[in-house]
Design a protein around this motif. Structure first.
Motif, PDB file in Angstrom:
ATOM      1  N   GLY A  60      -4.122   2.606  -2.184  1.00 34.89           N
ATOM      2  CA  GLY A  60      -2.864   2.261  -1.515  1.00 34.89           C
ATOM      3  C   GLY A  60      -2.876   2.698  -0.062  1.00 34.89           C
ATOM      4  O   GLY A  60      -2.504   1.935   0.838  1.00 34.89           O
ATOM      5  N   PHE A  61      -3.351   3.925   0.187  1.00 37.50           N
ATOM      6  CA  PHE A  61      -3.378   4.412   1.567  1.00 37.50           C
ATOM      7  C   PHE A  61      -4.448   3.697   2.375  1.00 37.50           C
ATOM      8  O   PHE A  61      -4.327   3.589   3.600  1.00 37.50           O
ATOM      9  N   ILE A  98       1.052  22.546  -7.841  1.00 38.80           N
ATOM     10  CA  ILE A  98       2.162  21.656  -7.532  1.00 38.80           C
ATOM     11  C   ILE A  98       2.567  20.964  -8.819  1.00 38.80           C
ATOM     12  O   ILE A  98       1.764  20.220  -9.393  1.00 38.80           O
ATOM     13  N   VAL A 118       2.469   1.714  -3.545  1.00 42.72           N
ATOM     14  CA  VAL A 118       1.495   2.167  -4.553  1.00 42.72           C
ATOM     15  C   VAL A 118       1.025   3.582  -4.235  1.00 42.72           C
ATOM     16  O   VAL A 118       0.987   4.464  -5.114  1.00 42.72           O
ATOM     17  N   GLY A 119       0.689   3.808  -2.947  1.00 44.77           N
ATOM     18  CA  GLY A 119       0.174   5.118  -2.565  1.00 44.77           C
ATOM     19  C   GLY A 119       1.179   6.229  -2.806  1.00 44.77           C
ATOM     20  O   GLY A 119       0.841   7.284  -3.334  1.00 44.77           O
ATOM     21  N   THR A 120       2.445   5.984  -2.439  1.00 46.05           N
ATOM     22  CA  THR A 120       3.458   7.030  -2.613  1.00 46.05           C
ATOM     23  C   THR A 120       3.721   7.299  -4.091  1.00 46.05           C
ATOM     24  O   THR A 120       3.797   8.455  -4.512  1.00 46.05           O
ATOM     25  N   MET A 129      -4.137  11.486 -14.145  1.00 44.56           N
ATOM     26  CA  MET A 129      -4.389  12.027 -12.805  1.00 44.56           C
ATOM     27  C   MET A 129      -5.511  11.262 -12.108  1.00 44.56           C
ATOM     28  O   MET A 129      -5.421  10.966 -10.919  1.00 44.56           O
ATOM     29  N   VAL A 180       2.717  10.875  -8.858  1.00 38.69           N
ATOM     30  CA  VAL A 180       2.123  11.226 -10.154  1.00 38.69           C
ATOM     31  C   VAL A 180       1.207  12.430  -9.992  1.00 38.69           C
ATOM     32  O   VAL A 180       1.185  13.335 -10.839  1.00 38.69           O
ATOM     33  N   LEU A 181       0.460  12.479  -8.890  1.00 34.87           N
ATOM     34  CA  LEU A 181      -0.435  13.620  -8.650  1.00 34.87           C
ATOM     35  C   LEU A 181       0.352  14.924  -8.551  1.00 34.87           C
ATOM     36  O   LEU A 181      -0.125  15.977  -8.961  1.00 34.87           O
ATOM     37  N   PHE A 182       1.559  14.871  -7.975  1.00 33.20           N
ATOM     38  CA  PHE A 182       2.393  16.078  -7.878  1.00 33.20           C
ATOM     39  C   PHE A 182       3.186  16.301  -9.154  1.00 33.20           C
ATOM     40  O   PHE A 182       4.062  17.170  -9.183  1.00 33.20           O
ATOM     41  N   ASN A 183       2.934  15.493 -10.174  1.00 31.19           N
ATOM     42  CA  ASN A 183       3.610  15.607 -11.468  1.00 31.19           C
ATOM     43  C   ASN A 183       5.129  15.465 -11.354  1.00 31.19           C
ATOM     44  O   ASN A 183       5.887  16.199 -11.983  1.00 31.19           O
ATOM     45  N   VAL A 184       5.545  14.533 -10.524  1.00 31.27           N
ATOM     46  CA  VAL A 184       6.973  14.228 -10.407  1.00 31.27           C
ATOM     47  C   VAL A 184       7.441  13.625 -11.739  1.00 31.27           C
ATOM     48  O   VAL A 184       6.705  12.857 -12.356  1.00 31.27           O
ATOM     49  N   ALA A 235       1.708   6.777  -6.593  1.00 35.78           N
ATOM     50  CA  ALA A 235       0.551   7.417  -7.206  1.00 35.78           C
ATOM     51  C   ALA A 235       0.452   8.874  -6.783  1.00 35.78           C
ATOM     52  O   ALA A 235       0.119   9.742  -7.597  1.00 35.78           O
ATOM     53  N   SER A 236       0.771   9.197  -5.510  1.00 38.12           N
ATOM     54  CA  SER A 236       0.739  10.615  -5.126  1.00 38.12           C
ATOM     55  C   SER A 236       1.840  11.376  -5.830  1.00 38.12           C
ATOM     56  O   SER A 236       1.672  12.559  -6.136  1.00 38.12           O
ATOM     57  N   ALA A 254      -3.756   6.029  -5.442  1.00 36.52           N
ATOM     58  CA  ALA A 254      -3.225   6.553  -4.176  1.00 36.52           C
ATOM     59  C   ALA A 254      -4.195   6.274  -3.049  1.00 36.52           C
ATOM     60  O   ALA A 254      -3.796   5.813  -1.968  1.00 36.52           O
ATOM     61  N   LEU A 288       4.130  11.314   2.990  1.00 33.93           N
ATOM     62  CA  LEU A 288       2.684  11.074   3.139  1.00 33.93           C
ATOM     63  C   LEU A 288       2.365   9.831   3.971  1.00 33.93           C
ATOM     64  O   LEU A 288       1.442   9.869   4.786  1.00 33.93           O
ATOM     65  N   GLY A 301       0.823  -1.213   0.000  1.00 34.54           N
ATOM     66  CA  GLY A 301       0.000   0.000   0.000  1.00 34.54           C
ATOM     67  C   GLY A 301       0.846   1.248   0.000  1.00 34.54           C
ATOM     68  O   GLY A 301       0.557   2.213  -0.716  1.00 34.54           O
ATOM     69  N   VAL A 302       1.918   1.249   0.814  1.00 33.07           N
ATOM     70  CA  VAL A 302       2.807   2.409   0.878  1.00 33.07           C
ATOM     71  C   VAL A 302       3.449   2.662  -0.481  1.00 33.07           C
ATOM     72  O   VAL A 302       3.461   3.791  -0.985  1.00 33.07           O
ATOM     73  N   LEU A 304      -4.957   0.501   2.166  1.00 35.93           N
ATOM     74  CA  LEU A 304      -4.217  -0.655   2.669  1.00 35.93           C
ATOM     75  C   LEU A 304      -3.348  -0.256   3.853  1.00 35.93           C
ATOM     76  O   LEU A 304      -3.239  -0.965   4.853  1.00 35.93           O
ATOM     77  N   MET A 316       6.064  19.250  -9.942  1.00 33.37           N
ATOM     78  CA  MET A 316       7.484  18.971  -9.698  1.00 33.37           C
ATOM     79  C   MET A 316       8.281  18.850 -10.999  1.00 33.37           C
ATOM     80  O   MET A 316       9.482  19.068 -11.005  1.00 33.37           O
TER      81      MET A 316
END
Lengths: 177, 259
Positions: free
Chosen positions: B137-138, B79, A12-14, B127, A19-23, A16-17, B134, A87, A9-10, B140, B81
């Motif tokens: 994932g969180f 935001i 995937v979540g990290t 997006m 991607v949200l910040f457009n890294v 995906a976030s 996201a 996060l 989960g960590v 989980l 990056m």
């Protein structure tokens, strides 16, 4: 098993976030890795009985140091790795429980949970501060300014010696000896 | 080039510095990085540059004795990056002498005019996918099982949809409305899927809304000695967290009225 599921989960979540910040795409995996390392440190020290706030501090410190190391290795700003990476450390469940207790007017429990959540959030902030402070001096080439403009002209000696109080009635143009 | 730089070239340097700073501030870079980048660009061109950046604007003064001074106000902040990394790379290659000032200026113009990450259908689809991944994932992470996965995916899609709708509102209100909608929808899902843990859904749904960037920037700016920017960003993160808490509180208490 449940820890493995959480680790997934960590990751995937990290990512995906991130991607949200457009890294940038080449940094996505590294950002997820920074997040996973921070979270793993937090969980590991938690198993040894370290209080949650200190765990959050150590986790954030890990994320920050990993981010700075990655920034130097991959020539990218450290923010790219650190912002998604912290996060998973956020005490979201505690803050939510505090809110629920507040709504049920159970103020004792609310105060307890809210304090723990706040201290953990403060721990994240302090961990980030420490990580940044520790790495600020490392291997960061400072900008070399080579001014092309000529230095300010030096005053002629004579004129400097002339800086005496002139009588008011004397003609100011009459300075030459 | 051992004479005084003429006014026209000073103005060129000032424009490039200002554009770089505008891109950086609008994309969420920390203030210390903005000032450092501006100084680097000046150093690459052989002129002294002094600058004062805040999270809302920048003043650049180029040249020693008779400087060219310009300022810019940054009103919209997102935001992004990728843009921060791009400007970072641009200033590096300018310093190494790989590109000319004109090339850098053109590239910065392109970055200034390019739309944010939320526009364009392909990146829009990405997006949506990212936010739903996201959220699940969180879910989980905060203790959810396979039962919460699909509702979390849907909740992420919905949060993204609302994010797009409220993007033009003031940031405080946008976060408040988003948190309210997420908690309301998570609460409603209990009527469709009785065995789903609503608390896990709400917590997972609001984690992507947290002010992680503001907090990180506050820490970095404070450590770099940028006191004004650091304190301002700290206040920003506290305000966003308060909006988030308010939205969730209102949503949960509304759901409690209608069990």
């Amino acid at each position: 098993m449940s820890l493995l599921l959480k680790a997934l989960g960590v990751l995937v979540g990290t990512a995906a976030s991130a991607v949200l910040f457009n890294v940038p795409r080449s940094a996505l995996l590294w950002a997820a890795l920074a997040g996973l390392m921070g979270w793993a440190v937090q969980v590991r020290v938690g198993l040894n009985g370290v209080p949650p706030a200190a765990g959050a501090l150590l986790g954030a410190l890990t994320v920050s140091l990993t981010g700075e190391a990655l920034a130097r290795a991959r020539r990218m700003p450290a923010l790219v790795f650190v912002v998604p990476g912290i996060l998973p450390l956020v005490p979201g469940t505690r803050a939510f429980q505090a809110m629920l207790a507040l709504l049920r007017q159970d103020h004792g429990l609310a105060a307890l949970e809210a304090t723990q959540a706040l201290v953990a959030a403060g721990g994240i902030a302090v961990g980030l501060l420490m990580g940044t402070a520790l790495t600020r001096a490392w291997g960061r080439p400072t900008a070399q300014v080579l001014p092309l403009s000529s230095p300010p002209p030096e005053l002629p000696r004579k004129a400097r010696h002339r800086a005496v109080i002139l009588p008011l009635w004397k003609d100011r143009n009459d300075l030459s000896d | 080039m051992d004479t005084l730089p003429d006014r026209a070239s000073l103005r060129d340097v000032a424009r490039v510095c200002l554009d770089a700073a505008k891109v950086l501030i609008a994309s969420g870079a920390e203030t210390a990085r903005v000032e450092e980048t501006v100084t680097r660009i000046g150093a690459a061109c052989g002129v002294e540059v002094e600058s004062i950046a805040t999270p809302t604007g920048i003043t650049v003064s180029v040249g020693g004795n008779r400087p060219v001074t310009r300022l810019a106000r940054v009103r919209v902040r997102t935001i992004d990056m990728s843009k921060v990394a791009a400007v970072n790379g641009l200033s590096r290659s300018l310093e190494a002498g790989e590109i000319s000032l004109r090339t850098a200026g053109n590239e910065l113009c392109r970055l200034l005019q390019s739309p944010g990450p939320n526009l364009g259908t392909r990146s829009r689809r990405r997006m949506f996918l990212a936010q739903s991944l996201a959220t699940s994932g969180f879910a989980l992470l905060v203790g959810g099982g396979p039962r919460e996965l699909v509702p979390a995916l849907l909740l992420g899609l919905l949060a993204r949809l609302i994010d797009e709708r409220v993007a033009s509102l003031p940031p405080f209100l946008a976060v408040f409305l988003n948190a309210l909608a997420v908690s309301l929808c998570a609460g409603l899902s209990r009527h469709v899927l009785p065995e789903v843990n609503v608390d896990i859904l709400i917590v997972a749904g609001v984690i992507p809304l947290l002010p992680g960037l503001a907090l990180t920037n506050a820490a970095r700016d404070l450590m770099a000695g940028e006191l004004i920017a650091g304190v301002a960003r700290g206040a920003d993160s506290i305000l966003t967290a308060a909006a988030l808490a308010g939205g969730v509180c209102l949503g949960v208490s509304l759901m409690a009225l209608h069990p």
